[in-house]
Write a protein that holds these residues in place. Structure first.
Motif, PDB file in Angstrom:
ATOM      1  N   ASP A 193       8.227   4.315   7.460  1.00 33.81           N
ATOM      2  CA  ASP A 193       8.640   2.912   7.417  1.00 33.81           C
ATOM      3  C   ASP A 193       9.773   2.756   6.393  1.00 33.81           C
ATOM      4  OD1 ASP A 193       8.760   0.170   7.748  1.00 33.81           O
ATOM      5  OD2 ASP A 193       6.999  -0.246   6.521  1.00 33.81           O
ATOM      6  N   HIS A 362       8.742   6.549  -1.721  1.00 35.00           N
ATOM      7  CA  HIS A 362       7.651   7.403  -1.300  1.00 35.00           C
ATOM      8  C   HIS A 362       8.078   8.859  -1.416  1.00 35.00           C
ATOM      9  CE1 HIS A 362       4.729   4.610   0.383  1.00 35.00           C
ATOM     10  NE2 HIS A 362       5.595   4.064   1.185  1.00 35.00           N
ATOM     11  N   TYR A 387       3.731  11.760   3.865  1.00 33.75           N
ATOM     12  CA  TYR A 387       3.540  10.367   4.294  1.00 33.75           C
ATOM     13  C   TYR A 387       2.991  10.348   5.709  1.00 33.75           C
ATOM     14  CZ  TYR A 387       5.231   5.519   5.136  1.00 33.75           C
ATOM     15  OH  TYR A 387       5.357   4.176   5.421  1.00 33.75           O
ATOM     16  N   TRP A 388       1.881   9.600   5.883  1.00 32.64           N
ATOM     17  CA  TRP A 388       1.263   9.408   7.187  1.00 32.64           C
ATOM     18  C   TRP A 388       0.891  10.724   7.895  1.00 32.64           C
ATOM     19  CZ3 TRP A 388       4.646   4.739   9.394  1.00 32.64           C
ATOM     20  CH2 TRP A 388       4.308   3.579   8.691  1.00 32.64           C
ATOM     21  N   ASN A 425       0.795   9.704   0.672  1.00 29.74           N
ATOM     22  CA  ASN A 425       0.597   8.278   0.945  1.00 29.74           C
ATOM     23  C   ASN A 425      -0.056   8.068   2.305  1.00 29.74           C
ATOM     24  OD1 ASN A 425       1.346   5.285   0.375  1.00 29.74           O
ATOM     25  ND2 ASN A 425       2.081   5.642   2.461  1.00 29.74           N
ATOM     26  N   GLU A 426      -1.175   7.377   2.307  1.00 32.29           N
ATOM     27  CA  GLU A 426      -1.854   6.924   3.533  1.00 32.29           C
ATOM     28  C   GLU A 426      -1.959   8.019   4.576  1.00 32.29           C
ATOM     29  OE1 GLU A 426      -0.103   3.364   5.087  1.00 32.29           O
ATOM     30  OE2 GLU A 426      -1.001   2.132   3.552  1.00 32.29           O
ATOM     31  N   ASN A 485      -4.231   1.802  -0.880  1.00 35.56           N
ATOM     32  CA  ASN A 485      -3.428   0.672  -0.397  1.00 35.56           C
ATOM     33  C   ASN A 485      -4.355  -0.264   0.362  1.00 35.56           C
ATOM     34  OD1 ASN A 485      -1.390   2.332  -1.313  1.00 35.56           O
ATOM     35  ND2 ASN A 485      -0.581   2.841   0.724  1.00 35.56           N
ATOM     36  N   TYR A 487      -4.391  -4.146   2.592  1.00 37.75           N
ATOM     37  CA  TYR A 487      -3.561  -5.236   3.106  1.00 37.75           C
ATOM     38  C   TYR A 487      -4.396  -6.375   3.695  1.00 37.75           C
ATOM     39  CZ  TYR A 487       0.866  -2.904   2.269  1.00 37.75           C
ATOM     40  OH  TYR A 487       1.968  -2.349   1.660  1.00 37.75           O
ATOM     41  N   TYR A 491      -2.406  -7.462   7.285  1.00 31.99           N
ATOM     42  CA  TYR A 491      -2.743  -6.689   8.490  1.00 31.99           C
ATOM     43  C   TYR A 491      -4.202  -6.913   8.887  1.00 31.99           C
ATOM     44  CZ  TYR A 491       1.626  -4.107   7.783  1.00 31.99           C
ATOM     45  OH  TYR A 491       2.935  -3.760   7.625  1.00 31.99           O
ATOM     46  N   GLU A 515      -0.899  -0.366  -3.266  1.00 35.34           N
ATOM     47  CA  GLU A 515      -0.134  -1.323  -2.446  1.00 35.34           C
ATOM     48  C   GLU A 515      -1.020  -2.490  -2.058  1.00 35.34           C
ATOM     49  OE1 GLU A 515       1.837   0.228   1.115  1.00 35.34           O
ATOM     50  OE2 GLU A 515       2.403   2.048   0.018  1.00 35.34           O
ATOM     51  N   TRP A 560       3.320  -4.149  -3.091  1.00 37.93           N
ATOM     52  CA  TRP A 560       4.358  -3.687  -2.180  1.00 37.93           C
ATOM     53  C   TRP A 560       5.219  -4.874  -1.810  1.00 37.93           C
ATOM     54  CZ3 TRP A 560       5.791   1.065  -1.353  1.00 37.93           C
ATOM     55  CH2 TRP A 560       6.630   1.348  -0.259  1.00 37.93           C
ATOM     56  N   PHE A 565      13.711  -3.866   1.975  1.00 37.60           N
ATOM     57  CA  PHE A 565      14.419  -2.595   2.244  1.00 37.60           C
ATOM     58  C   PHE A 565      14.552  -2.403   3.747  1.00 37.60           C
ATOM     59  CE2 PHE A 565      10.617  -0.159   3.529  1.00 37.60           C
ATOM     60  CZ  PHE A 565       9.604  -0.939   2.980  1.00 37.60           C
ATOM     61  N   ARG A 570      11.107  -2.436  11.775  1.00 37.32           N
ATOM     62  CA  ARG A 570      10.907  -3.879  11.549  1.00 37.32           C
ATOM     63  C   ARG A 570      11.961  -4.645  12.328  1.00 37.32           C
ATOM     64  NH1 ARG A 570       5.831  -3.908   9.303  1.00 37.32           N
ATOM     65  NH2 ARG A 570       5.662  -1.953   8.166  1.00 37.32           N
ATOM     66  N   ASN A 580      12.187  -4.389   6.176  1.00 38.87           N
ATOM     67  CA  ASN A 580      10.823  -4.671   5.749  1.00 38.87           C
ATOM     68  C   ASN A 580      10.968  -5.726   4.654  1.00 38.87           C
ATOM     69  OD1 ASN A 580       8.402  -4.612   4.140  1.00 38.87           O
ATOM     70  ND2 ASN A 580       7.846  -2.698   5.156  1.00 38.87           N
ATOM     71  N   LYS A 582       8.686  -7.290   2.764  1.00 34.72           N
ATOM     72  CA  LYS A 582       7.576  -7.515   1.831  1.00 34.72           C
ATOM     73  C   LYS A 582       8.059  -7.549   0.379  1.00 34.72           C
ATOM     74  CE  LYS A 582       4.011  -5.842   4.896  1.00 34.72           C
ATOM     75  NZ  LYS A 582       4.825  -5.069   5.874  1.00 34.72           N
TER      76      LYS A 582
HETATM   77  C1  GCB Z   1       2.101   0.856   3.846  1.00 31.91           C
HETATM   78  C2  GCB Z   1       3.001   1.988   3.596  1.00 31.91           C
HETATM   79  C3  GCB Z   1       4.401   1.516   3.291  1.00 31.91           C
HETATM   80  C4  GCB Z   1       4.790   0.434   4.284  1.00 31.91           C
HETATM   81  C5  GCB Z   1       3.867  -0.739   4.072  1.00 31.91           C
HETATM   82  C6  GCB Z   1       4.138  -1.902   5.033  1.00 31.91           C
HETATM   83  O1  GCB Z   1       0.916   0.953   3.740  1.00 31.91           O
HETATM   84  O2  GCB Z   1       2.542   2.841   2.584  1.00 31.91           O
HETATM   85  O3  GCB Z   1       5.280   2.603   3.355  1.00 31.91           O
HETATM   86  O4  GCB Z   1       6.123   0.069   4.151  1.00 31.91           O
HETATM   87  O5  GCB Z   1       2.556  -0.340   4.271  1.00 31.91           O
HETATM   88  O6  GCB Z   1       5.030  -2.684   4.772  1.00 31.91           O
HETATM   89  O7  GCB Z   1       3.423  -2.006   6.025  1.00 31.91           O
END
Ligand code: GCB
Length: 608
Positions: A193, A362, A387-388, A425-426, A485, A487, A491, A515, A560, A565, A570, A580, A582
């Protein structure tokens, strides 16, 4: 271990012509050097015409390269056929990503050939010369005067090659093919992302050193003490058994030590009554290291980091980490950040929020970030781009991640501000995943046992109770922090859900929320149930912070994220448009309402 990894990666990287070993040149900005930053001629090469011949064999697999753009060849006369020309090709700024410099390259993923020409002064006999790249995303093939120096993989770590004896006084041609194609087996992999900015994104330098020079060093408090400084100096060159002097002029301390056959010198220096580094008093001590004809200066803070039960301790005292996550971007430019000025803007905003901590997400950010954080008194979480959905069972992928981690530690191990090495990360829970990450943890501990090791894990929702959040990732056994993290409110449900959730956290460790957040378009105002409004985002912050504060062991968070960015994921028109959102700060550099909410929380948290 590091040498084995380097050798392995070199083999993996280029099957053909022998590549030169990559060199570690730490603290590069303090060395005698010439900048190669500036406008470089570029050829955009979507078919890799400059790399492969018409049978698709790489030109650089031959011991002597006979064709392709690496040669930077000019026709000898009017009859010679040459179908490229760097001199008449356009230019791009180095450092810089290509996407934000040229509209045509905005979405480009492929090869771009960079070429600069440089003259050199003759060095003293026996001196050595290196070419140093702060970073190139993602794969870089480097050629000097038509000879291959090597291939480097990984977009965020430095690399250098020795070029002693390969330069002429005038008109040297340095060519780099940078390719930012995403690969499933890469680190990161194809799915992220964030924007896949390509190019020579950080400083390029020519470094001059005596035959035997200080390649790297480590100056820190001896683990478990606050009155003994430990120094390790690694020499490279023929005279390895030199006497090394390490001194701290303002502390009136010095030690002389003989390096061993491997060029390693180690000392312990008694240092009573040391002023320790902390965010409140970021004291840096001048350090001078000399060995034979080489000397190197740095400014280094000394402090201790530990955990005890659910507390994080800095210099033996409990610390709450008032943080924010940061991508390495300059939002107003819409491109990669790389300079000290960029770092000053980002860390200045973090200070304005009341932060004493930042998560550099990241991937490894440029070296200015941690250096400035040392000066400004901001603790850092540094991370590799695991990542992921990485290829967990691929040995090359693991070697790649290990090398990126080792290179990051080699670069920033002297920064007092760096508190956490984060290995992922995640990442989705599975046995091969946990094995992969565990080997990164083991590596980080072996290279540097004095910092906290972590990763941003995920939260599970109890299948029988949507309000019950569980943190029980088996990987949590191996980290020093229980970081995750979450949300809720974005989410998962609407913001009011945040007030109702309850937690089960398996680990008796400091709890760190790496996050949380919500998207908001700066300047869009509506009620707090309207997605993408500043009010919605502010409401998520207003509810999340007190909810987190009730979690036993809550030791800090990095919401976050500091700035909006670019992200190709997105796509909502008129709202995201490839960003993004956020961020607490918009692409225009304007603060959103949530900025003030977080700032208010941190002001309360920083009261004694
Ligand atoms: C996350 C990720 C981050 C994303 C963010 C998002 O959990 O670690 O890289 O940009 O969520 O905005 O969904």
């Amino acid at each position: 271990m590091k040498k084995v990894l380097l050798a392995l990666l070199c083999c993996l990287a280029s099957a053909g012509a022998p590549a030169r070993a990559e060199m570690v040149i730490a603290n590069v900005f303090a060395r005698p050097s010439t900048s190669l930053n500036g406008q470089w001629h570029v050829i955009v090469d979507p078919y890799d015409t400059g790399y492969f011949d018409y049978r698709h064999h790489p030109y650089d697999e031959a011991a002597k390269i006979s064709g392709g753009f690496a040669l930077d060849h000019q026709p000898a006369d009017k009859s010679e056929l040459v179908e490229y020309n760097f001199d008449t090709s356009p230019t791009l700024a180095v450092p810089g990503d290509w996407n934000s410099q040229d509209d045509k390259l905005f979405y480009y993923e492929g090869s771009v050939w960079y070429r600069t020409k440089f003259d050199v002064k003759t060095t003293a006999p026996g001196h050595r010369r290196f070419v140093y790249f702060g970073a190139a995303n993602y794969a870089a093939d480097v050629y000097l005067n038509g000879k291959k120096l090597g291939r480097h993989l990984g977009g965020f770590t430095p690399f250098a090659y020795e070029i002693t004896g390969l330069t002429s006084p005038k008109g040297n041609s340095l060519v780099v093919r940078v390719n930012n194609v995403r690969h499933a087996e890469g680190v990161p992999t194809v799915n992220t992302d964030w924007w896949n900015y390509g190019g020579l994104t950080r400083d390029v330098l020519l470094v001059d050193e005596p035959a035997t020079f200080i390649a790297n060093f480590l100056v820190r408090l001896k683990p478990g003490t606050t009155n003994t400084i430990e120094a390790r100096v690694q020499l490279d060159g023929p005279e390895r058994e030199e006497t090394v002097k390490v001194s701290f002029p303002s502390l009136h301390l010095a030690a002389e030590i003989a390096a061993n056959r491997e060029g390693l010198a180690q000392a312990e220096i008694s240092a009573p009554n040391l002023a320790l580094w902390s965010p409140e008093r970021p004291v840096l001590h001048d350090v001078e290291i000399s060995a034979g004809a080489d000397n190197l200066k740095d400014r280094i803070g000394l402090r201790t980091i530990a955990t005890s039960g659910r507390d994080i301790l800095l210099n033996g005292r409990k610390v709450f980490l008032r943080g924010v996550a940061i991508h390495e971007v300059n939002p107003q430019r819409g491109g990669r950040a790389w300079s000290e000025d960029d770092a000053r803007q980002l860390l200045g905003w973090a200070k304005d929020l009341g932060c004493n901590f930042v998560r550099l997400a990241h991937y490894p950010h440029n070296e200015h970030m941690a250096r400035l954080a040392d000066e400004m008194g901001i603790l850092c979480w540094e991370e590799v781009p695991v990542y992921w959905t990485i290829e967990w069972s691929n040995a090359e992928t693991l070697a790649n991640a290990q090398k990126q981690l080792a290179d990051l530690i080699a670069r920033d191990q002297n920064r007092a501000s760096v508190m956490v090495w984060s290995v992922a990360n995640e990442t989705p829970v599975s046995e091969p995943r946990t094995k992969f990450l565990k080997s990164l943890v083991d590596e980080a501990r072996a290279l540097d046992g004095t910092r906290l090791i972590s990763a941003a894990m995920e939260v599970r929702t109890d299948p029988n109770d949507p309000l019950h959040k569980m943190v029980d990732d088996p990987f949590g056994e191996y980290t020093d922090l229980c970081s995750f993290n979450e949300y809720t409110g974005w989410y998962d449900g609407l913001p009011e859900k945040i007030d109702r959730i309850h937690w089960s956290i398996k680990y008796d460790k400091p709890v760190f929320i790496s996050e949380f957040g919500a998207s908001a378009k700066q300047g869009f105002h509506a009620d707090a149930l309207t997605r993408f409004s500043e009010e919605f985002q502010a409401d998520v912050y207003r509810r999340t912070l007190p909810m987190l504060a009730k979690i036993p062991g809550f030791s800090g968070c990095t919401p976050w994220i500091l700035c909006d960015f670019r992200s190709p994921k997105r796509l909502l028109p008129g709202v995201q448009d490839g960003w993004n959102i956020k961020g607490l700060i918009s692409r225009e550099g304007k603060k959103k309402m949530a900025f003030e909410v977080l700032k208010g929380f941190y002001a309360e948290k920083s009261k004694p």
